[in-house]
Design an enzyme around this catalytic site. Structure first.
Site, PDB file in Angstrom:
ATOM      1  N   ASP A   1      -8.993  47.669  18.451  1.00 28.82           N
ATOM      2  CA  ASP A   1      -8.444  46.603  17.602  1.00 28.82           C
ATOM      3  C   ASP A   1      -7.591  45.641  18.429  1.00 28.82           C
ATOM      4  OD1 ASP A   1      -7.956  45.205  15.299  1.00 28.82           O
ATOM      5  OD2 ASP A   1      -6.387  46.527  14.565  1.00 28.82           O
TER       6      ASP A   1
ATOM      7  N   HIS B   1     -13.466  38.934  21.621  1.00 29.65           N
ATOM      8  CA  HIS B   1     -14.559  39.897  21.440  1.00 29.65           C
ATOM      9  C   HIS B   1     -15.361  40.071  22.743  1.00 29.65           C
ATOM     10  CE1 HIS B   1     -13.570  40.200  17.301  1.00 29.65           C
ATOM     11  NE2 HIS B   1     -14.081  39.046  16.915  1.00 29.65           N
TER      12      HIS B   1
ATOM     13  N   SER C   1     -17.068  47.470  11.464  1.00 37.50           N
ATOM     14  CA  SER C   1     -16.823  48.205  10.220  1.00 37.50           C
ATOM     15  C   SER C   1     -17.595  47.556   9.072  1.00 37.50           C
ATOM     16  CB  SER C   1     -15.327  48.206   9.895  1.00 37.50           C
ATOM     17  OG  SER C   1     -14.946  46.931   9.432  1.00 37.50           O
TER      18      SER C   1
ATOM     19  N   LEU D   1     -22.253  62.425  28.552  1.00 41.05           N
ATOM     20  CA  LEU D   1     -21.496  61.919  27.397  1.00 41.05           C
ATOM     21  C   LEU D   1     -22.432  61.444  26.283  1.00 41.05           C
ATOM     22  CD1 LEU D   1     -18.675  60.741  26.312  1.00 41.05           C
ATOM     23  CD2 LEU D   1     -19.458  58.573  27.292  1.00 41.05           C
TER      24      LEU D   1
ATOM     25  N   LEU E   1      -6.017  54.324   9.576  1.00 42.28           N
ATOM     26  CA  LEU E   1      -7.380  54.705   9.979  1.00 42.28           C
ATOM     27  C   LEU E   1      -8.429  53.659   9.600  1.00 42.28           C
ATOM     28  CD1 LEU E   1      -7.697  58.545   9.329  1.00 42.28           C
ATOM     29  CD2 LEU E   1      -7.701  57.373  11.516  1.00 42.28           C
TER      30      LEU E   1
HETATM   31  C1  FPP Z   1     -11.194  44.304  16.435  1.00 46.49           C
HETATM   32  O1  FPP Z   1     -10.623  43.108  16.800  1.00 46.49           O
HETATM   33  C2  FPP Z   1     -12.507  44.430  16.960  1.00 46.49           C
HETATM   34  C3  FPP Z   1     -13.685  44.553  16.292  1.00 46.49           C
HETATM   35  C4  FPP Z   1     -14.227  43.587  15.329  1.00 46.49           C
HETATM   36  C5  FPP Z   1     -14.526  45.706  16.612  1.00 46.49           C
HETATM   37  C6  FPP Z   1     -14.720  45.978  18.085  1.00 46.49           C
HETATM   38  C7  FPP Z   1     -15.637  45.009  18.747  1.00 46.49           C
HETATM   39  C8  FPP Z   1     -15.662  44.833  20.069  1.00 46.49           C
HETATM   40  C9  FPP Z   1     -14.815  45.583  21.019  1.00 46.49           C
HETATM   41  C10 FPP Z   1     -16.588  43.823  20.648  1.00 46.49           C
HETATM   42  C11 FPP Z   1     -18.015  44.281  20.596  1.00 46.49           C
HETATM   43  C12 FPP Z   1     -18.255  45.538  21.330  1.00 46.49           C
HETATM   44  C13 FPP Z   1     -19.411  45.885  21.920  1.00 46.49           C
HETATM   45  C14 FPP Z   1     -19.453  47.195  22.597  1.00 46.49           C
HETATM   46  C15 FPP Z   1     -20.591  45.036  21.923  1.00 46.49           C
HETATM   47  P1  FPP Z   1     -10.112  42.166  15.648  1.00 46.49           P
HETATM   48  O2  FPP Z   1     -11.015  40.979  15.615  1.00 46.49           O
HETATM   49  O3  FPP Z   1     -10.007  42.917  14.357  1.00 46.49           O
HETATM   50  O4  FPP Z   1      -8.716  41.795  16.183  1.00 46.49           O
HETATM   51  P2  FPP Z   1      -7.447  41.332  15.343  1.00 46.49           P
HETATM   52  O5  FPP Z   1      -7.021  42.502  14.505  1.00 46.49           O
HETATM   53  O6  FPP Z   1      -6.458  40.960  16.388  1.00 46.49           O
HETATM   54  O7  FPP Z   1      -7.887  40.169  14.503  1.00 46.49           O
END
Ligand code: FPP
Length: 224
Positions: A12, A29, A57, A123, A187
């Site tokens: 996150d 991202h 999610s 893994l 969570l």
């Molecule tokens: C949370 O950041 C991140 C996500 C949306 C999920 C995780 C995605 C990645 C790490 C990028 C894609 C990964 C791969 C392996 C292709 P957020 O946008 O919720 O951040 P914020 O809470 O600061 O807004």
């Protein structure tokens, strides 16, 4: 003796990391995907058996269309670029979540990567994609209810094991340790049944700043 076989990570903070640099969220991202790649390699090198990453999610579908599309492109790019590296590193790629909701081209990339790495014995990296724990639990309840209705299952035989086997994570051990970055202490609909006994670790580090050293030292802290 305590053992650490399965680490699950709520990655996150990509958006905030980018905003702090006056850049679009997508920039965070991109950096986040690079960090995920490094942490997967690090986990494999550490000899960890299972790593589950909360990659997208079920709530992430509600984000602006452009951001969703960008995350999809990033995921597809990751799979196309990394499938052979995963294979070479003996890493088995799996997923949980409603992947049938993903664009067809991504579903094909997922199937290709899963198939290519299915015999890998190092893994297991599991991407939770279009995943939500509440949805997973409801679908397990429906499966069980329908088995009872069809007289394939006796009500008296429903127990924790039976329920676990109806979840998307069936066959995998529950996480020993859950790490969440970015200073949020919750969570967020991630593996709620499976984390009943997991230890939780929250760090203020934003995911794009997360390093292999931080990961290994957090994993070491599990034993202290
Ligand atoms: C949370 O950041 C991140 C996500 C949306 C999920 C995780 C995605 C990645 C790490 C990028 C894609 C990964 C791969 C392996 C292709 P957020 O946008 O919720 O951040 P914020 O809470 O600061 O807004």
């Amino acid at each position: 003796m305590k053992s650490l076989d399965h680490v699950a990570i709520i990655m996150d903070g990509n958006g905030r990391w980018a905003q702090m640099r006056s850049r679009p969220r997508t920039y965070g991202h991109i950096k986040g995907a690079r960090v995920a790649k490094k942490i997967i390699t690090c986990a494999a090198d550490m000899g960890l058996k299972h790593l589950t990453l909360y990659t997208f999610s079920s709530d992430n579908w509600l984000r602006p269309k452009d951001e969703v599309n960008f995350l999809m492109t990033l995921l597809e790019r990751y799979l196309k670029k990394e499938s052979h590296n995963l294979y070479k590193k003996n890493i088995r790629f799996t997923t949980i979540g409603q992947t049938e909701k993903l664009p067809n081209s991504i579903q094909r990339s997922i199937a290709y990567t899963k198939n290519l790495t299915s015999g890998c014995t190092g893994l297991e990296v599991c991407f939770a994609i279009s995943y939500g724990s509440k949805q997973e639990i409801i679908s397990a309840v429906k499966k069980i209810a329908s088995a009872v209705k069809d007289n394939q299952l006796d009500l008296a035989d429903i127990d924790e094991d039976q329920f676990s086997q109806s979840l998307m994570t069936t066959g995998r051990p529950d996480p020993d340790f859950v790490i969440r970055t970015s200073g949020e202490y919750r969570l967020s609909n991630f593996l709620m049944w499976q984390c009943a006994y997991s230890e939780l670790f929250f760090t203020d580090i934003l995911w794009p700043d997360f390093t292999e050293n931080q990961f290994t030292s957090i994993c070491k802290s599990y034993f202290s």
